[in-house]
Design a protein around this motif. Structure first.
Motif, PDB file in Angstrom:
ATOM      1  N   TRP A 172       0.846  -1.230   0.066  1.00 60.39           N
ATOM      2  CA  TRP A 172       0.021  -0.106  -0.206  1.00 60.39           C
ATOM      3  C   TRP A 172       1.079   1.348   0.143  1.00 60.39           C
ATOM      4  O   TRP A 172       1.944   1.220   0.328  1.00 60.39           O
ATOM      5  CB  TRP A 172      -1.036   0.046   1.279  1.00 60.39           C
ATOM      6  CG  TRP A 172      -1.771  -1.100   1.120  1.00 60.39           C
ATOM      7  CD1 TRP A 172      -1.741  -2.475   1.815  1.00 60.39           C
ATOM      8  CD2 TRP A 172      -3.203  -1.031   0.591  1.00 60.39           C
ATOM      9  NE1 TRP A 172      -2.766  -3.299   1.650  1.00 60.39           N
ATOM     10  CE2 TRP A 172      -3.664  -2.569   0.966  1.00 60.39           C
ATOM     11  CE3 TRP A 172      -3.830  -0.499  -0.099  1.00 60.39           C
ATOM     12  CZ2 TRP A 172      -4.878  -2.915   0.496  1.00 60.39           C
ATOM     13  CZ3 TRP A 172      -5.035  -0.782  -0.699  1.00 60.39           C
ATOM     14  CH2 TRP A 172      -5.571  -1.952  -0.310  1.00 60.39           C
ATOM     15  N   GLN A 173       0.429   2.369  -0.443  1.00 61.54           N
ATOM     16  CA  GLN A 173       1.103   3.701  -0.437  1.00 61.54           C
ATOM     17  C   GLN A 173       0.095   4.692  -0.271  1.00 61.54           C
ATOM     18  O   GLN A 173      -1.352   4.401  -0.621  1.00 61.54           O
ATOM     19  CB  GLN A 173       1.708   3.830  -1.870  1.00 61.54           C
ATOM     20  CG  GLN A 173       3.067   3.123  -1.793  1.00 61.54           C
ATOM     21  CD  GLN A 173       3.806   3.580  -3.183  1.00 61.54           C
ATOM     22  OE1 GLN A 173       4.040   5.068  -3.319  1.00 61.54           O
ATOM     23  NE2 GLN A 173       4.150   2.839  -3.965  1.00 61.54           N
ATOM     24  N   ALA A 174       0.077   5.723   0.313  1.00 59.14           N
ATOM     25  CA  ALA A 174      -0.970   7.000   0.698  1.00 59.14           C
ATOM     26  C   ALA A 174       0.101   8.215   0.393  1.00 59.14           C
ATOM     27  O   ALA A 174       1.287   8.377   0.699  1.00 59.14           O
ATOM     28  CB  ALA A 174      -1.434   6.734   1.681  1.00 59.14           C
ATOM     29  N   VAL A 175      -0.643   9.259   0.210  1.00 63.23           N
ATOM     30  CA  VAL A 175      -0.227  10.634   0.139  1.00 63.23           C
ATOM     31  C   VAL A 175      -0.004  11.261   1.497  1.00 63.23           C
ATOM     32  O   VAL A 175      -0.823  11.288   2.367  1.00 63.23           O
ATOM     33  CB  VAL A 175      -0.896  11.768  -0.652  1.00 63.23           C
ATOM     34  CG1 VAL A 175      -0.395  13.045  -0.713  1.00 63.23           C
ATOM     35  CG2 VAL A 175      -0.682  11.101  -2.054  1.00 63.23           C
ATOM     36  N   VAL A 176       1.193  11.704   1.930  1.00 61.02           N
ATOM     37  CA  VAL A 176       1.413  12.404   3.306  1.00 61.02           C
ATOM     38  C   VAL A 176       2.063  13.651   2.881  1.00 61.02           C
ATOM     39  O   VAL A 176       2.919  13.965   2.073  1.00 61.02           O
ATOM     40  CB  VAL A 176       2.618  11.598   3.992  1.00 61.02           C
ATOM     41  CG1 VAL A 176       2.678  12.135   5.473  1.00 61.02           C
ATOM     42  CG2 VAL A 176       2.086   9.949   4.118  1.00 61.02           C
ATOM     43  N   ALA A 177       1.537  14.862   3.585  1.00 54.39           N
ATOM     44  CA  ALA A 177       2.082  15.951   3.507  1.00 54.39           C
ATOM     45  C   ALA A 177       3.154  16.191   4.466  1.00 54.39           C
ATOM     46  O   ALA A 177       2.587  16.079   5.856  1.00 54.39           O
ATOM     47  CB  ALA A 177       0.863  16.952   3.776  1.00 54.39           C
ATOM     48  N   SER A 206      -6.207   8.998  -0.155  1.00 55.07           N
ATOM     49  CA  SER A 206      -5.279   8.557  -1.160  1.00 55.07           C
ATOM     50  C   SER A 206      -4.920   7.081  -1.063  1.00 55.07           C
ATOM     51  O   SER A 206      -4.089   6.585  -2.086  1.00 55.07           O
ATOM     52  CB  SER A 206      -4.278   9.545  -0.927  1.00 55.07           C
ATOM     53  OG  SER A 206      -3.454   9.198   0.007  1.00 55.07           O
ATOM     54  N   LEU A 207      -5.210   6.424  -0.165  1.00 50.30           N
ATOM     55  CA  LEU A 207      -4.684   5.053   0.037  1.00 50.30           C
ATOM     56  C   LEU A 207      -4.813   4.182  -1.269  1.00 50.30           C
ATOM     57  O   LEU A 207      -5.863   4.168  -1.764  1.00 50.30           O
ATOM     58  CB  LEU A 207      -5.295   4.239   1.129  1.00 50.30           C
ATOM     59  CG  LEU A 207      -4.854   3.033   1.469  1.00 50.30           C
ATOM     60  CD1 LEU A 207      -3.223   3.217   2.299  1.00 50.30           C
ATOM     61  CD2 LEU A 207      -5.504   2.323   2.597  1.00 50.30           C
ATOM     62  N   SER A 208      -3.726   3.724  -1.667  1.00 54.73           N
ATOM     63  CA  SER A 208      -3.760   3.077  -2.816  1.00 54.73           C
ATOM     64  C   SER A 208      -2.755   1.620  -2.923  1.00 54.73           C
ATOM     65  O   SER A 208      -1.803   1.654  -2.246  1.00 54.73           O
ATOM     66  CB  SER A 208      -3.329   3.930  -4.146  1.00 54.73           C
ATOM     67  OG  SER A 208      -4.016   5.195  -4.070  1.00 54.73           O
ATOM     68  N   SER A 209      -3.444   0.664  -3.502  1.00 53.78           N
ATOM     69  CA  SER A 209      -2.627  -0.564  -3.506  1.00 53.78           C
ATOM     70  C   SER A 209      -1.431  -0.388  -4.569  1.00 53.78           C
ATOM     71  O   SER A 209      -1.350   0.559  -5.465  1.00 53.78           O
ATOM     72  CB  SER A 209      -3.609  -1.844  -3.931  1.00 53.78           C
ATOM     73  OG  SER A 209      -3.969  -1.408  -5.395  1.00 53.78           O
ATOM     74  N   SER A 210      -0.448  -1.363  -4.376  1.00 50.28           N
ATOM     75  CA  SER A 210       0.688  -1.315  -5.312  1.00 50.28           C
ATOM     76  C   SER A 210       0.264  -1.521  -6.743  1.00 50.28           C
ATOM     77  O   SER A 210       0.790  -0.775  -7.578  1.00 50.28           O
ATOM     78  CB  SER A 210       1.540  -2.380  -5.074  1.00 50.28           C
ATOM     79  OG  SER A 210       2.070  -2.339  -3.523  1.00 50.28           O
ATOM     80  N   ARG A 217      -2.125   3.462 -12.260  1.00 49.72           N
ATOM     81  CA  ARG A 217      -2.666   4.692 -12.476  1.00 49.72           C
ATOM     82  C   ARG A 217      -1.887   5.979 -11.765  1.00 49.72           C
ATOM     83  O   ARG A 217      -2.043   7.167 -12.381  1.00 49.72           O
ATOM     84  CB  ARG A 217      -3.920   4.809 -11.450  1.00 49.72           C
ATOM     85  CG  ARG A 217      -5.197   3.744 -11.742  1.00 49.72           C
ATOM     86  CD  ARG A 217      -6.390   4.017 -10.931  1.00 49.72           C
ATOM     87  NE  ARG A 217      -7.428   2.764 -11.271  1.00 49.72           N
ATOM     88  CZ  ARG A 217      -8.400   3.376 -12.007  1.00 49.72           C
ATOM     89  NH1 ARG A 217      -8.558   4.479 -12.600  1.00 49.72           N
ATOM     90  NH2 ARG A 217      -9.380   2.600 -12.541  1.00 49.72           N
ATOM     91  N   TRP A 218      -0.925   5.832 -10.810  1.00 48.64           N
ATOM     92  CA  TRP A 218      -0.446   6.993 -10.097  1.00 48.64           C
ATOM     93  C   TRP A 218       1.133   6.972  -9.978  1.00 48.64           C
ATOM     94  O   TRP A 218       1.727   7.278  -9.207  1.00 48.64           O
ATOM     95  CB  TRP A 218      -0.985   7.117  -8.644  1.00 48.64           C
ATOM     96  CG  TRP A 218      -2.451   6.866  -8.183  1.00 48.64           C
ATOM     97  CD1 TRP A 218      -3.158   5.914  -7.610  1.00 48.64           C
ATOM     98  CD2 TRP A 218      -3.377   7.448  -9.008  1.00 48.64           C
ATOM     99  NE1 TRP A 218      -4.405   5.857  -7.525  1.00 48.64           N
ATOM    100  CE2 TRP A 218      -4.681   7.022  -8.588  1.00 48.64           C
ATOM    101  CE3 TRP A 218      -3.582   8.554 -10.130  1.00 48.64           C
ATOM    102  CZ2 TRP A 218      -5.985   7.375  -9.040  1.00 48.64           C
ATOM    103  CZ3 TRP A 218      -4.984   8.873 -10.472  1.00 48.64           C
ATOM    104  CH2 TRP A 218      -6.111   8.395  -9.866  1.00 48.64           C
ATOM    105  N   ALA A 219       1.576   6.606 -11.073  1.00 45.57           N
ATOM    106  CA  ALA A 219       2.975   6.656 -11.233  1.00 45.57           C
ATOM    107  C   ALA A 219       3.710   7.918 -11.653  1.00 45.57           C
ATOM    108  O   ALA A 219       4.832   8.223 -12.098  1.00 45.57           O
ATOM    109  CB  ALA A 219       3.391   5.569 -12.420  1.00 45.57           C
ATOM    110  N   GLN A 220       2.817   9.052 -11.870  1.00 47.69           N
ATOM    111  CA  GLN A 220       3.166  10.377 -12.154  1.00 47.69           C
ATOM    112  C   GLN A 220       3.999  11.088 -11.054  1.00 47.69           C
ATOM    113  O   GLN A 220       3.881  10.474  -9.892  1.00 47.69           O
ATOM    114  CB  GLN A 220       2.116  11.403 -12.287  1.00 47.69           C
ATOM    115  CG  GLN A 220       0.988  10.949 -13.110  1.00 47.69           C
ATOM    116  CD  GLN A 220      -0.078   9.989 -12.850  1.00 47.69           C
ATOM    117  OE1 GLN A 220      -0.088   9.608 -11.493  1.00 47.69           O
ATOM    118  NE2 GLN A 220      -1.280   9.882 -13.212  1.00 47.69           N
ATOM    119  N   PRO A 221       5.010  11.696 -11.443  1.00 47.19           N
ATOM    120  CA  PRO A 221       5.872  12.369 -10.384  1.00 47.19           C
ATOM    121  C   PRO A 221       5.145  13.018  -9.334  1.00 47.19           C
ATOM    122  O   PRO A 221       5.838  12.991  -8.125  1.00 47.19           O
ATOM    123  CB  PRO A 221       6.882  13.583 -11.106  1.00 47.19           C
ATOM    124  CG  PRO A 221       6.680  12.732 -12.500  1.00 47.19           C
ATOM    125  CD  PRO A 221       5.186  12.166 -13.059  1.00 47.19           C
TER     126      PRO A 221
END
Length: 214
Positions: free
Chosen positions: A132-137, A186-190, A196-200
Protein backbone atom coordinates in the motif's frame (compact mmCIF):
# COMPACT_ATOMS: atom_id res chain seq x y z
CA UNK A 1 16.20 -20.15 16.31
CA UNK A 2 13.00 -19.06 18.02
CA UNK A 3 11.66 -15.59 18.64
CA UNK A 4 13.70 -13.58 21.16
CA UNK A 5 12.24 -13.65 24.67
CA UNK A 6 10.62 -10.25 25.35
CA UNK A 7 11.39 -10.68 29.05
CA UNK A 8 15.13 -11.02 28.50
CA UNK A 9 17.49 -8.01 28.79
CA UNK A 10 17.55 -5.94 25.61
CA UNK A 11 21.14 -6.82 24.68
CA UNK A 12 20.35 -10.52 25.07
CA UNK A 13 17.26 -10.16 22.89
CA UNK A 14 19.22 -8.36 20.18
CA UNK A 15 21.89 -11.04 20.28
CA UNK A 16 19.24 -13.74 19.86
CA UNK A 17 17.72 -11.82 16.98
CA UNK A 18 21.04 -11.50 15.15
CA UNK A 19 21.87 -15.16 15.72
CA UNK A 20 18.71 -16.05 13.79
CA UNK A 21 20.28 -15.03 10.48
CA UNK A 22 20.03 -12.18 7.98
CA UNK A 23 18.17 -10.37 6.62
CA UNK A 24 16.02 -9.85 9.67
CA UNK A 25 12.25 -10.28 9.52
CA UNK A 26 10.40 -6.96 9.21
CA UNK A 27 7.57 -6.42 11.67
CA UNK A 28 4.19 -5.63 10.08
CA UNK A 29 1.57 -3.11 11.19
CA UNK A 30 -0.49 -4.49 14.05
CA UNK A 31 2.50 -5.45 16.18
CA UNK A 32 2.54 -3.31 19.36
CA UNK A 33 6.28 -2.64 19.04
CA UNK A 34 5.49 -0.29 16.14
CA UNK A 35 3.19 1.76 18.38
CA UNK A 36 5.51 2.30 21.34
CA UNK A 37 7.83 5.24 21.90
CA UNK A 38 11.30 3.76 21.71
CA UNK A 39 13.90 3.80 24.46
CA UNK A 40 16.72 6.34 23.93
CA UNK A 41 19.99 4.63 23.16
CA UNK A 42 22.34 4.98 26.12
CA UNK A 43 24.82 2.15 25.75
CA UNK A 44 22.34 -0.72 26.10
CA UNK A 45 24.30 -2.52 23.38
CA UNK A 46 28.06 -2.73 23.80
CA UNK A 47 30.03 -1.44 20.77
CA UNK A 48 30.55 -4.79 19.03
CA UNK A 49 26.88 -5.74 19.38
CA UNK A 50 25.78 -2.27 18.26
CA UNK A 51 27.97 -2.60 15.16
CA UNK A 52 26.41 -6.00 14.39
CA UNK A 53 22.93 -4.59 14.84
CA UNK A 54 23.62 -1.60 12.58
CA UNK A 55 24.99 -3.92 9.91
CA UNK A 56 21.90 -6.11 10.22
CA UNK A 57 19.68 -3.07 9.72
CA UNK A 58 21.69 -2.12 6.64
CA UNK A 59 21.44 -5.60 5.13
CA UNK A 60 17.75 -5.86 5.90
CA UNK A 61 16.97 -2.42 4.47
CA UNK A 62 18.80 -3.18 1.24
CA UNK A 63 17.27 -6.63 0.88
CA UNK A 64 13.70 -5.33 1.31
CA UNK A 65 14.52 -3.02 -0.57
CA UNK A 66 13.89 0.27 1.18
CA UNK A 67 15.45 3.68 1.79
CA UNK A 68 15.22 3.55 5.57
CA UNK A 69 14.62 1.16 8.43
CA UNK A 70 13.99 1.83 12.12
CA UNK A 71 14.85 -0.53 14.95
CA UNK A 72 11.20 -1.14 15.94
CA UNK A 73 10.60 -2.49 12.44
CA UNK A 74 12.74 -5.48 13.37
CA UNK A 75 11.20 -5.70 16.83
CA UNK A 76 13.82 -3.74 18.78
CA UNK A 77 12.43 -0.79 20.80
CA UNK A 78 15.57 1.36 20.59
CA UNK A 79 15.86 4.87 19.15
CA UNK A 80 18.05 3.86 16.21
CA UNK A 81 17.38 4.01 12.48
CA UNK A 82 19.33 3.77 9.24
CA UNK A 83 18.75 5.55 5.94
CA UNK A 84 20.22 5.21 2.45
CA UNK A 85 18.85 6.16 -0.94
CA UNK A 86 20.67 5.57 -4.22
CA UNK A 87 17.75 7.47 -5.85
CA UNK A 88 17.62 5.55 -9.15
CA UNK A 89 14.79 7.68 -10.56
CA UNK A 90 14.17 9.54 -13.83
CA UNK A 91 15.25 13.16 -14.03
CA UNK A 92 11.65 14.43 -13.98
CA UNK A 93 10.97 12.57 -10.74
CA UNK A 94 14.18 13.87 -9.22
CA UNK A 95 13.24 17.45 -10.02
CA UNK A 96 9.62 17.24 -8.86
CA UNK A 97 10.25 15.30 -5.65
CA UNK A 98 13.71 16.58 -4.80
CA UNK A 99 14.94 13.01 -4.64
CA UNK A 100 18.73 12.99 -4.60
CA UNK A 101 21.13 10.23 -3.51
CA UNK A 102 21.77 9.82 0.19
CA UNK A 103 24.71 7.84 1.55
CA UNK A 104 24.22 5.18 4.19
CA UNK A 105 24.03 6.71 7.62
CA UNK A 106 22.97 5.73 11.12
CA UNK A 107 20.65 7.90 13.20
CA UNK A 108 20.90 7.47 16.96
CA UNK A 109 18.42 9.32 19.18
CA UNK A 110 17.31 11.49 16.26
CA UNK A 111 14.75 14.27 16.39
CA UNK A 112 13.69 16.80 13.78
CA UNK A 113 12.12 20.23 13.61
CA UNK A 114 10.70 22.00 10.57
CA UNK A 115 12.67 24.67 8.76
CA UNK A 116 10.12 27.12 7.40
CA UNK A 117 6.44 26.52 6.73
CA UNK A 118 6.50 24.82 3.32
CA UNK A 119 4.91 21.38 3.13
CA UNK A 120 4.81 18.93 0.24
CA UNK A 121 2.49 15.98 -0.39
CA UNK A 122 3.63 12.80 -2.15
CA UNK A 123 2.79 9.13 -2.14
CA UNK A 124 4.73 7.26 0.51
CA UNK A 125 5.03 3.61 1.47
CA UNK A 126 6.45 1.60 4.37
CA UNK A 127 8.13 -1.77 4.69
CA UNK A 128 5.87 -2.48 7.67
CA UNK A 129 2.74 -1.79 5.60
CA UNK A 130 3.51 -3.81 2.46
CA UNK A 131 1.35 -3.51 -0.63
CA UNK A 132 0.00 0.00 0.00
CA UNK A 133 0.91 3.66 -0.45
CA UNK A 134 -0.76 6.93 0.53
CA UNK A 135 -0.12 10.62 0.16
CA UNK A 136 1.48 12.28 3.18
CA UNK A 137 2.02 16.02 3.55
CA UNK A 138 5.37 16.58 5.24
CA UNK A 139 7.72 19.45 5.96
CA UNK A 140 9.73 20.24 2.85
CA UNK A 141 12.81 21.00 4.96
CA UNK A 142 13.79 19.82 8.43
CA UNK A 143 16.71 20.12 10.81
CA UNK A 144 17.83 16.75 12.15
CA UNK A 145 19.78 16.44 15.38
CA UNK A 146 21.08 13.37 17.17
CA UNK A 147 24.18 11.21 17.02
CA UNK A 148 25.72 8.60 14.75
CA UNK A 149 26.66 5.08 15.82
CA UNK A 150 30.00 6.35 17.17
CA UNK A 151 28.40 8.98 19.37
CA UNK A 152 29.33 11.89 17.12
CA UNK A 153 26.81 14.73 17.00
CA UNK A 154 24.51 15.08 14.00
CA UNK A 155 23.07 18.49 13.15
CA UNK A 156 22.03 18.71 9.52
CA UNK A 157 19.32 20.27 7.38
CA UNK A 158 17.55 17.97 4.91
CA UNK A 159 15.23 19.05 2.12
CA UNK A 160 13.11 17.36 -0.51
CA UNK A 161 12.89 13.59 -0.47
CA UNK A 162 15.72 13.13 2.07
CA UNK A 163 13.69 15.28 4.49
CA UNK A 164 10.74 12.93 3.93
CA UNK A 165 12.87 9.88 4.71
CA UNK A 166 14.22 11.47 7.89
CA UNK A 167 10.70 12.33 9.08
CA UNK A 168 9.31 8.88 8.22
CA UNK A 169 12.05 6.98 10.06
CA UNK A 170 12.11 9.30 13.08
CA UNK A 171 8.34 8.97 13.34
CA UNK A 172 8.78 5.20 13.64
CA UNK A 173 10.81 5.82 16.78
CA UNK A 174 7.85 7.70 18.28
CA UNK A 175 5.36 4.94 17.53
CA UNK A 176 3.95 6.79 14.51
CA UNK A 177 3.23 5.12 11.15
CA UNK A 178 2.96 7.12 7.94
CA UNK A 179 -0.72 6.14 7.76
CA UNK A 180 -1.35 8.28 10.84
CA UNK A 181 -0.37 11.35 8.81
CA UNK A 182 -1.74 10.27 5.42
CA UNK A 183 -4.68 11.50 3.39
CA UNK A 184 -6.94 8.49 3.93
CA UNK A 185 -8.72 8.91 0.59
CA UNK A 186 -5.37 8.55 -1.19
CA UNK A 187 -4.69 5.02 0.10
CA UNK A 188 -3.77 2.95 -2.96
CA UNK A 189 -2.65 -0.60 -3.59
CA UNK A 190 0.64 -1.33 -5.30
CA UNK A 191 -1.34 -2.36 -8.38
CA UNK A 192 -3.21 0.94 -8.46
CA UNK A 193 0.07 2.81 -8.03
CA UNK A 194 1.56 1.00 -11.03
CA UNK A 195 -1.52 1.38 -13.21
CA UNK A 196 -2.79 4.84 -12.25
CA UNK A 197 -0.55 6.94 -10.05
CA UNK A 198 3.00 6.61 -11.37
CA UNK A 199 3.21 10.34 -12.14
CA UNK A 200 6.00 12.30 -10.40
CA UNK A 201 3.43 14.30 -8.39
CA UNK A 202 0.01 13.23 -7.06
CA UNK A 203 -2.18 16.03 -8.48
CA UNK A 204 -4.19 13.65 -10.69
CA UNK A 205 -4.68 11.23 -7.80
CA UNK A 206 -5.90 14.11 -5.63
CA UNK A 207 -8.41 15.16 -8.30
CA UNK A 208 -9.76 11.68 -8.94
CA UNK A 209 -9.70 10.35 -5.37
CA UNK A 210 -10.90 13.54 -3.75
CA UNK A 211 -8.26 14.73 -1.29
CA UNK A 212 -6.38 17.97 -0.73
CA UNK A 213 -2.71 18.70 -1.32
CA UNK A 214 -0.77 21.37 0.57
Amino acid sequence: MGTPDDRAPLAERVGQLLDGGLPLAIVAAGDPVLRRVTEPFDGQLEPALLARFVEALRITMRAAPGVGLAAPQVGVPLRIAVIEDPAPVPEEVRLVRGRVPQPFRVLVNPSYEPVGDVRAGFFEGCLSVPGWQAVVARHAEVRLTGQDEHGRALDEVFSGWPARIVQHETDHLDGVLYLDRAESRSLSSSQAMAERWAQPAPEEAARQLGFELP
